[in-house]
Every structure is written in structure tokens, then in C-alpha cells.
Design a protein around this motif. Structure first.
Motif, PDB file in Angstrom:
ATOM      1  N   GLY A   1       4.701  -3.868  -7.449  1.00 41.81           N
ATOM      2  CA  GLY A   1       5.755  -3.126  -8.133  1.00 41.81           C
ATOM      3  C   GLY A   1       5.407  -1.662  -8.346  1.00 41.81           C
ATOM      4  N   LYS A   2       4.269  -1.233  -7.858  1.00 44.51           N
ATOM      5  CA  LYS A   2       3.861   0.176  -7.975  1.00 44.51           C
ATOM      6  C   LYS A   2       3.700   0.744  -6.569  1.00 44.51           C
ATOM      7  N   ALA A   3       4.144   1.986  -6.368  1.00 44.27           N
ATOM      8  CA  ALA A   3       4.025   2.583  -5.040  1.00 44.27           C
ATOM      9  C   ALA A   3       2.560   2.879  -4.726  1.00 44.27           C
ATOM     10  N   MET A   4       2.234   2.798  -3.447  1.00 47.33           N
ATOM     11  CA  MET A   4       0.896   3.201  -3.029  1.00 47.33           C
ATOM     12  C   MET A   4       0.996   4.585  -2.414  1.00 47.33           C
ATOM     13  N   PHE A   5       0.102   5.446  -2.790  1.00 46.67           N
ATOM     14  CA  PHE A   5       0.074   6.772  -2.191  1.00 46.67           C
ATOM     15  C   PHE A   5      -0.920   6.771  -1.038  1.00 46.67           C
ATOM     16  N   SER A   6      -0.544   7.371   0.083  1.00 44.22           N
ATOM     17  CA  SER A   6      -1.542   7.615   1.116  1.00 44.22           C
ATOM     18  C   SER A   6      -1.328   9.013   1.663  1.00 44.22           C
ATOM     19  N   GLY A   7      -2.406   9.701   1.885  1.00 43.61           N
ATOM     20  CA  GLY A   7      -2.288  11.075   2.334  1.00 43.61           C
ATOM     21  C   GLY A   7      -3.488  11.516   3.127  1.00 43.61           C
ATOM     22  N   LYS A   8      -3.269  12.565   3.896  1.00 51.57           N
ATOM     23  CA  LYS A   8      -4.360  13.044   4.740  1.00 51.57           C
ATOM     24  C   LYS A   8      -4.292  14.552   4.865  1.00 51.57           C
ATOM     25  N   LEU A   9      -5.436  15.178   4.861  1.00 52.17           N
ATOM     26  CA  LEU A   9      -5.525  16.593   5.173  1.00 52.17           C
ATOM     27  C   LEU A   9      -6.396  16.700   6.410  1.00 52.17           C
TER      28      LEU A   9
ATOM     29  N   LEU B   1       4.611   7.720   0.211  1.00 51.82           N
ATOM     30  CA  LEU B   1       4.629   6.648  -0.783  1.00 51.82           C
ATOM     31  C   LEU B   1       5.132   5.401  -0.064  1.00 51.82           C
ATOM     32  N   THR B   2       4.368   4.337  -0.168  1.00 55.31           N
ATOM     33  CA  THR B   2       4.758   3.104   0.533  1.00 55.31           C
ATOM     34  C   THR B   2       4.516   1.908  -0.374  1.00 55.31           C
ATOM     35  N   ASN B   3       4.922   0.736   0.126  1.00 56.92           N
ATOM     36  CA  ASN B   3       4.499  -0.498  -0.530  1.00 56.92           C
ATOM     37  C   ASN B   3       2.983  -0.576  -0.474  1.00 56.92           C
ATOM     38  N   GLY B   4       2.400  -1.311  -1.423  1.00 56.06           N
ATOM     39  CA  GLY B   4       0.946  -1.353  -1.482  1.00 56.06           C
ATOM     40  C   GLY B   4       0.377  -2.700  -1.087  1.00 56.06           C
ATOM     41  N   PHE B   5      -0.892  -2.857  -1.388  1.00 55.53           N
ATOM     42  CA  PHE B   5      -1.601  -4.101  -1.079  1.00 55.53           C
ATOM     43  C   PHE B   5      -1.195  -5.207  -2.046  1.00 55.53           C
ATOM     44  N   SER B   6      -1.682  -6.410  -1.779  1.00 58.67           N
ATOM     45  CA  SER B   6      -1.374  -7.533  -2.661  1.00 58.67           C
ATOM     46  C   SER B   6      -2.677  -8.203  -3.091  1.00 58.67           C
ATOM     47  N   SER B   7      -2.563  -9.171  -3.984  1.00 52.75           N
ATOM     48  CA  SER B   7      -3.750  -9.874  -4.485  1.00 52.75           C
ATOM     49  C   SER B   7      -4.500 -10.635  -3.407  1.00 52.75           C
ATOM     50  N   ARG B   8      -3.859 -10.786  -2.239  1.00 53.41           N
ATOM     51  CA  ARG B   8      -4.585 -11.440  -1.154  1.00 53.41           C
ATOM     52  C   ARG B   8      -5.882 -10.723  -0.825  1.00 53.41           C
ATOM     53  N   ILE B   9      -5.953  -9.439  -1.118  1.00 56.40           N
ATOM     54  CA  ILE B   9      -7.187  -8.724  -0.788  1.00 56.40           C
ATOM     55  C   ILE B   9      -8.359  -9.225  -1.627  1.00 56.40           C
ATOM     56  N   ILE B  10      -8.069  -9.903  -2.736  1.00 58.14           N
ATOM     57  CA  ILE B  10      -9.178 -10.472  -3.505  1.00 58.14           C
ATOM     58  C   ILE B  10      -9.056 -11.988  -3.653  1.00 58.14           C
ATOM     59  N   SER B  11      -8.269 -12.616  -2.790  1.00 54.67           N
ATOM     60  CA  SER B  11      -8.212 -14.074  -2.759  1.00 54.67           C
ATOM     61  C   SER B  11      -7.789 -14.467  -1.355  1.00 54.67           C
ATOM     62  N   ASN B  12      -8.746 -14.782  -0.514  1.00 52.51           N
ATOM     63  CA  ASN B  12      -8.418 -15.025   0.889  1.00 52.51           C
ATOM     64  C   ASN B  12      -9.485 -15.898   1.543  1.00 52.51           C
ATOM     65  N   GLU B  13      -9.209 -16.302   2.752  1.00 50.56           N
ATOM     66  CA  GLU B  13     -10.120 -17.223   3.437  1.00 50.56           C
ATOM     67  C   GLU B  13     -11.394 -16.554   3.921  1.00 50.56           C
ATOM     68  N   GLU B  14     -11.432 -15.252   3.902  1.00 50.89           N
ATOM     69  CA  GLU B  14     -12.689 -14.579   4.226  1.00 50.89           C
ATOM     70  C   GLU B  14     -13.654 -14.700   3.046  1.00 50.89           C
TER      71      GLU B  14
END
Lengths: 398, 412
Positions: free
Chosen positions: B229-237, B195-208
């Protein structure tokens, strides 16, 4: 032994590396591209061109840099890809005015519908019953030449009362202009109004007017020239500096005129003659010339835009019921046809022609002509298939 | 990801201090032992499986790698000429704090030190092979490349497009989680979950001007604040058969926007989901090494958006590396020449325009043949030639570019 040959092999690759043009994509021919400066700019002018180029083509606005809050595009290039004609994906809507005069919907977000918003804001929606039209972006090359045509030349081409009886009138658009623009050389005014010539209804006076308005209305960027926020209507600090706007204006002024192709092709030559014979050239004027311009490269030059920059009655089919300035809803400014053969390269591989992109081929665009162009269209209809193909081939060569 | 100059100075001081105290002792590994170890490793072990790191004898080790290259790019016939690049200097520092507790950090200096990024800084506590704790700044386990990104491991100067320009490699975030491994005959099975910090709105508002996960990394206070304010889940099998190869499936996702501010709902909650499959294998008969990953992103964009920002993205890369000569060259016992090829593809906006029902562009396709020379496994000299086709969102004719690279990357 084997190792030696591998070492030798890699050594042989070295010179290849230093002649890196090997296997590199070739530069497209100058006539295949719309972008690029006019010839004979001074070095100082070329530098300014590049600065404007960067602002026009690379500067993408975000929430942090002032985008919106409501907007229609995030950068000039998002609608004017490759300086060519726009794609219907990035068309926008204007609304709220049916007759010459003033837009009645200015308080309800008119004239431009800012249909996008940054997160957390609501974009505008079209008020029910408001007159409106969709517009796709025009090609922006060669605008410096169009800008430098003398007002008197436009008046001379116009024939508002059709005195010559050819069925084609054409008039200049006498309109108001903002205070921040300055006179073009030999400008003419009448009752406080000026001849405006940019935009599809020809309502904008010059390229500064067009550019400052585009930053404000299209991207939501306030400036010294257009300080009012489109969302709140409040006067706001500038989100772009005057220098950048002036560089973009310079860029637009010095973009080269599109270079025609295949001009020696017999079909193209035949098509060109027919284009004159069937009255197309009465509006799509092949040759205009500029007056004085402080930019020497565009001063006193002849050029071939295939427009007269005048308003024409185009008949009921192209009348969307919406208008701007003192034009009628059925009137449109003749668009230049130069560069039209390259439109596909900025429209995702196919044609979207006429003000809203409704025509998917050159022929379809011709068949939408009415009003003053009714006769010309019928002359086109009367041509043999071979002749029609020649006319189309000629237009594609522009 | 950027840390302040002050922190940068501090890190430098720590490194210098370590050198002064003579604690530094890079260990050479016995090649036989390392080969056996290799067979038991999964892609996710890359963090600790770095040739200069050893946890055996000394409490602290320091290592790292350096990458430099020349580059010559020609775009549609126009070139900016030749440039020399020292792309990155990465320093690892590891410490066995006590038995079963270790610390590792990876600090990357890019652009001559102007950008300093902590790529990894975590404490690992081993309770059981199947049950290890990891906390701090962790690399999110997505795809093949993110956790296994050291330059010297690859035959190509550029990093894979899908990993870097779609999935935001190298992506690390503050958080914690578990990982573990188990064996059965030829089979190895591993998992990671954080569980980590997640992405931000920059992923849908940016210079690209497109949905672009890497834009998240330009944000401020990434290791302190969680934008949504919500945790991001990342996992791998991951599952590996020593004879066949390894395959991993991974996921990361969660809310990326600040939908609540001061308890007030200010936006609709929006999520991003990322899914990836990665694989790697060595064909025994020919020695051919194959590695790749494919990834998909689904991002919820505001209703008020047009299709400029896509909801769906996909991409893939695959490397094929063929050793062609493996022998003693000069004094290097185990030198190798390889020929290699990479395929890159990313579509940042999958779908068709509503207005015209024509295909949305925003894609890149590239092929990169190359040759590499490895005097030892830790050092690679490589020559690559990359040819790419890039289309804009409107799907206009592709812009072509060709780039020559010559460079090296080496652990130290």
C-alpha cells in the motif's frame, strides 16, 4: 591466416565441450560424505529413498505451504544439513519437566519452545522458572540400523542395578508411545509402556514417531499423525500427506551408516584399543546387530555405531534440570559416535558437541563426562599425551 | 509477472495482426550513425536502443531476440548430463504515436511459452530532453543489468548472479515517473525517477529460506495490487564522459509488508533499501570493454525472526570483454572474436551468528571465462565455462559446480 587459427582454435574447443567432465569438480569419496543410501537397495527402494531425500532436503515450508504459525525451523535440512550434526544457530529449547513423568507446562507451550513465528504472530517465550535444556540436531545417518536393533538386545545390554559392578549401569527407556506407530518386529512391552530409543533422552519409539513429531513441533506442519496445531492447539487439516511422511521415514531408515576413515593408521588402531581399555566402549558400544527388517539391506546386519542406545547418569555437569518421558534430568542416551569426524562439515567448519553443542572439541566433550562415566573420564585423564592423541584420532576416524 | 493464457493469446493475436497488416518494418541502421549515437547513450537508454527498433519512418516496429544454448553441469562430481535450452524469446513492439509520444513493450516467453511476462510496457512522452514522462509497466532503474538485459548484448549465457538472484532482474513494476538527459562537452548526465508498486512479504518468507528479492516475482496480481500500500521509489543518476566511461548510482526502496489490513495495524512496518553502483567503459587503446555493478540491500526483518533471513546483502559482478580479432569473415564485414571473463559474487546474509560469533555463509562466488563470436553486433555465439563455489548459511565447505555452456543469442 590469423582468422584461420582462431577458427581452428574454436573448433578445438568443441571436443572439450563434449567431454564436459574436463575441469569439473571431482566427486568426493563416498567416505567423506554422510548422505547416500545403504548398499543393495532394490530399484523400487532406491526410488523411494530419492523421494524421501527430496522431501527431507529440498522441501522448504513457507506461509503458503503451512509453515508455523510458530516454529523452530522451515525444513528438515535447515537443522540437519547434509544429514550431519546440527549447528548451534538452529538449536532449539525444550522446557517444563524436571522429573520422570509428565511435562507440567504442556498448556504453556511445552515441551518445545517454538522460538520463531511467521510475520504477525508472536513466538513463544520461556516461562520464567521453567526447567529447560538446549538441543542441537544429531547426525541422522544409519538410523535404520539403530531402529532395527531388537528390543531384547537393548535389554541384554542394560544393567540398571549395575550387577556386574563396573560402575556403569545403563537402562532402557520404558515410555508411552502414540497410537499411530506400529510394533517393530519382536517388540517388548511392559505395563503398557514400550522401549523408546530416538532423541537425546531416548523418548521416541521409532522413526515415524520422530518424523511426524518433527513436522509438527519443529515446522508447525499438521498431519494425519499429529493433527494438532502447536499455536492454537486446535485439530487442523493435514498440511502434508501421509505418503510424504512415510517416504521421509523410509529415507531415514535407508541412509547409509557413516564410513570410517584411516582404519589402518597405527595411531587409529592404538586409539581404538585404548578406547576399549578406558571403558569408553562400555557405553559407546562398537558393534550392534539388527534383527529382521522388511528392508533386506538392513535386515540381520552387523554395524558399528558406538552406542548402546541406553540411558546413563552423566553426572551434575550435564544435568540441565530438564527431562523427558521417564528419564531423569541427569540421564542422556549414549549418542552414536559414527560420523563424528565429519561433524565439522555440517557445523560450519568447527565442532559443537554434546546435546547442546557446548563442547568445541572431542576432548572437551570427554571432559564433560561424569556420573557413570566419571571413572572412564578419569582413565582418559590418566593417559599420556600420545595416548590421548591416539584416542582422539580414533574418534575422528569414525 | 505471469499473465494468463487469455492475455497470452491476445498478445499473440496482436502480433499476428501486425504482421498481416504489413506494418512491420525492421530497419537496418547505418553503422557510422549508430556509433555516434552509442557515444551519446547511457546505460538507461538501453530500453530504446535496440538494433531492430526504429522510430523514424514507420508508426510501428517489431523486433526481439532469441536465446538458446546447451548446458552441461557437474556438481561435486555428479552431473545430470547435457541439456538443450531455449531460454527465452523476447518480442518488442514499439510505436511512435505522434511526435514525442512513443510506446514500447517487451514481452518475454520463457520455458516454451508456459511463462509469459511483460517486462516493459510504457508510454513515453517527451516534453524536453531533461523532462520525459514514462508510465505503465516500467523497469526499475537499478544497477547496470536490469534495464539493459538483452541477451545479445552480453558475452555470457547466464545472467549475472547479483542482478538476477539478489536484485530480482528483470524487475519491472507498474508505475510512472520522469527521466532526462543533458550534455556539456564530453559529459553526459542523466537521471531517472519512478514511483511504482513495491516488494511484498515474499522477500522474507519464501522457499529459498533467505531474504530473497526475486521471490517477489512469484506473487499474484503484481501489476494491479501494491502489496504494502506504499509506493516504492526507484531512481538513478548517471554520468558519462565520452573519453572515460560511465558510472551510475541507483536506489530503490520502500515498505514491503502489509502492515495495515482494513485500517488495523497488523505488523510493524518493514522496509527494504537497495543501493547500487554500476560502471562501464571501453579502454580505447586496447578496445577492452568493462561493465559491472555492485549492490547492497538492507532489509528490515521482523523481531521474531532469527538470522535465517539476513538484514544485509551485497554482491558484485564484472565482465571484461577483449575483442581479439575484428575483420571480415566470410561475408560478414564486421565480425568479431572476443575473449571474455566474468566475476560473480553474492552474499545473501552478511554478518556473524549471534549464537557462535562465527561467520554466516549463504554466498556464491563464480568465475566464468568464455569466448564469443559476433558475425554482426546483433548476434553472438558464445562458449562459457563457469566454475562456482556455493556455501550454505552455516558456512560449511563450499559446494563446487562447473558448467559448460555453448549457445547463441540474436536480435531479429
Amino acid at each position: 591466416m590469423r582468422m584461420k587459427s582462431y577458427l581452428l582454435g574454436s573448433l578445438l574447443l568443441l571436443p572439450l565441450f563434449f567431454s564436459c567432465e574436463v575441469l569439473a569438480p571431482q566427486e568426493p569419496e563416498e567416505y567423506e560424505l554422510l548422505d547416500g543410501p545403504v548398499e543393495d537397495l532394490t530399484m523400487a527402494e532406491a526410488k523411494r529413498f530419492i523421494k524421501g531425500d527430496v522431501a527431507f532436503n529440498d522441501q522448504i515450508f513457507t506461509v503458503e505451504t503451512g509453515l508455523g504459525p510458530i516454529f523452530t525451523g522451515t525444513s528438515c535440512v535447515s537443522c540437519h544439513a547434509g544429514d550431519g550434526k546440527g549447528h548451534p544457530f538452529v538449536k532449539f529449547t525444550r522446557f517444563g519437566q524436571s522429573f520422570p513423568g509428565v511435562n507440567e507446562y504442556l498448556k504453556q507451550g511445552g515441551p518445545q519452545l517454538q522460538n520463531r513465528a511467521i510475520p504477525g504472530y508472536e513466538p513463544e517465550t520461556l516461562p520464567p522458572g521453567a526447567a529447560h535444556t538446549d538441543l542441537i540436531a544429531p547426525i541422522v545417518t544409519g538410523l535404520g540400523f539403530l531402529d532395527a536393533v531388537r528390543d531384547q538386545d537393548l535389554i541384554d545390554m542394560s544393567d540398571p542395578d549395575d550387577l556386574d559392578g563396573d560402575g556403569i549401569s545403563g537402562r532402557v527407556h520404558w515410555n508411552t508411545r502414540p497410537d499411530y506407530v506400529s510394533d517393530r518386529p519382536e517388540t517388548i512391552s511392559k505395563d503398557g509402556k514400550y522401549i523408546t530409543r530416538f532423541g537425546k533422552k531416548g523418548k521416541m519409539y521409532d522413526l515415524l514417531h520422530q518424523t511426524a513429531d518433527a513436522y509438527n513441533q519443529d515446522i508447525g506442519i499438521t498431519s494425519y499423525f499429529e493433527p494438532y496445531d502447536t499455536y492454537s492447539g486446535d485439530k487442523m487439516p493435514s498440511e502434508i500427506d501421509r505418503q510424504t511422511i512415510s517416504d521421509v521415514v523410509f529415507y531415514l531408515k535407508t541412509l547409509k551408516a557413516p564410513i570410517p576413515r584411516d582404519q589402518d593408521d597405527p595411531d587409529v588402531m592404538a586409539g581404538k584399543a585404548l578406547f576399549g581399555d578406558i571403558q569408553c566402549a562400555a557405553c559407546h558400544k562398537p558393534t550392534l546387530s539388527t534383527g529382521y527388517s522388511p528392508i533386506e539391506a538392513i535386515s540381520y546386519k552387523e554395524f558399528h555405531p558406538y552406542t548402546d542406545l541406553l540411558l546413563h547418569d552423566m553426572g551434575p555437569e550435564l544435568d540441565d534440570g530438564y527431562t523427558e518421558g521417564y528419564a531423569h534430568s541427569y540421564e542422556w542416551k549414549t549418542p552414536p559416535l559414527w560420523g563424528i569426524g565429519l561433524a565439522k562439515d555440517s557445523q560450519g567448519g568447527q565442532y559443537f558437541l554434546l546435546h547442546d553443542g557446548r563442547a568445541n572439541s572431542i576432548e572437551e566433550a570427554i571432559l564433560y563426562h561424569g556420573g557413570e562415566a566419571e571413572n572412564s573420564k578419569n582413565l582418559y585423564r590418566g593417559l599420556s599425551q600420545i595416548e590421548k592423541d591416539q584416542v582422539l584420532k580414533f574418534i575422528e576416524s569414525l | 509477472m505471469k499473465i494468463s493464457t487469455l492475455n497470452f493469446l491476445k498478445t499473440n493475436l496482436i502480433i499476428i495482426a501486425l504482421f498481416c497488416f504489413g506494418l512491420v518494418n525492421a530497419q537496418e541502421e547505418d553503422p557510422e550513425k549508430s556509433k555516434e549515437k552509442n557515444e551519446q547513450e547511457l546505460n538507461m537508454d538501453a530500453v530504446f536502443s535496440r538494433p531492430t527498433l526504429s522510430f523514424d519512418k514507420v508508426p510501428v516496429t517489431v523486433g526481439g531476440y532469441l536465446e538458446a544454448n546447451t548446458m552441461h553441469r557437474t556438481e561435486e562430481g555428479i552431473t545430470d548430463g547435457l541439456s538443450f535450452q531455449a531460454r527465452r524469446l523476447t518480442i518488442f513492439m514499439a510505436a511512435s504515436i505522434s511526435e514525442r509520444i512513443k510506446f514500447l513493450t517487451e514481452i518475454e516467453f520463457e520455458d516454451g511459452g508456459k511463462e509469459v511476462a511483460i517486462e516493459f510496457a510504457a508510454l513515453d512522452v517527451a516534453f524536453h530532453p531533461l523532462f520525459n514522462f514514462r508510465g505503465g509497466i516500467v523497469m526499475n532503474p537499478i544497477g547496470a543489468f536490469n534495464e539493459n538485459h538483452d541477451g545479445p548484448k552480453w558475452e555470457f549465457v547466464e545472467r549475472p548472479d547479483v542482478a538476477v538472484n539478489m536484485l530480482a532482474a528483470t524487475l519491472s513494476n507498474a508505475g510512472f515517473g520522469m527521466y532526462g538527459k543533458t550534455y556539456s562537452g564530453n559529459w553526459i548526465f542523466g537521471y531517472e525517477a519512478y514511483l511504482t508498486n513495491g516488494f511484498s512479504s515474499r522477500i522474507i518468507s519464501n522457499e529459498e529460506d533467505k531474504t530473497y528479492l526475486p521471490a517477489h516475482k512469484d506473487g499474484d496480481n503484481l501489476f494491479e495490487d501494491n502489496f504494502s500500500g506504499k509506493a516504492m521509489f526507484s531512481g538513478k543518476l548517471a554520468i558519462k564522459n565520452r573519453k572515460i566511461g560511465e558510472i551510475g548510482i541507483s536506489y530503490m526502496g520502500g515498505t514491503y509488508n502489509k502492515f495495515e489490513d482494513d485500517g488495523e495495524e497488523v505488523e510493524d512496518q518493514a522496509k527494504v533499501d537497495v543501493f547500487a553502483i554500476d560502471w562501464n567503459t571501453t579502454i580505447k587503446a586496447t578496445g577492452t570493454y568493462i561493465v559491472g555493478e555492485a549492490a547492497w540491500i538492507w532489509a528490515e526483518t521482523p523481531d521474531t525472526y532469527t538470522q535465517q533471513y539476513g538484514n544485509k546483502q551485497r554482491g558484485v559482478f564484472m565482465d571484461i570483454v577483449q575483442p581479439v580479432y575484428k575483420n571480415k569473415i566470410f561475408e560478414w564485414e564486421d565480425a568479431t572474436f572476443n575473449v571474455a571473463a566474468r566475476f560473480d559474487y553474492v552474499d545473501w546474509n552478511v554478518g556473524r551468528f549471534k549464537e557462535t560469533n562465527t561467520k554466516i555463509g549463504d554466498q556464491i562466488l563464480a568465475v566464468t571465462p568464455g569466448i564469443s563470436f559476433r558475425p554482426t553486433p546483433k548476434t553472438v555465439f558464445r562458449i562459457n565455462y563457469r566454475y562456482e563455489w556455493k556455501t550454505d548459511i552455516l558456512n560449511n565447505p563450499a559446494e563446487r559446480a562447473a558448467t559448460w555452456y555453448m549457445g547463441f543469442s540474436s536480435y531479429f
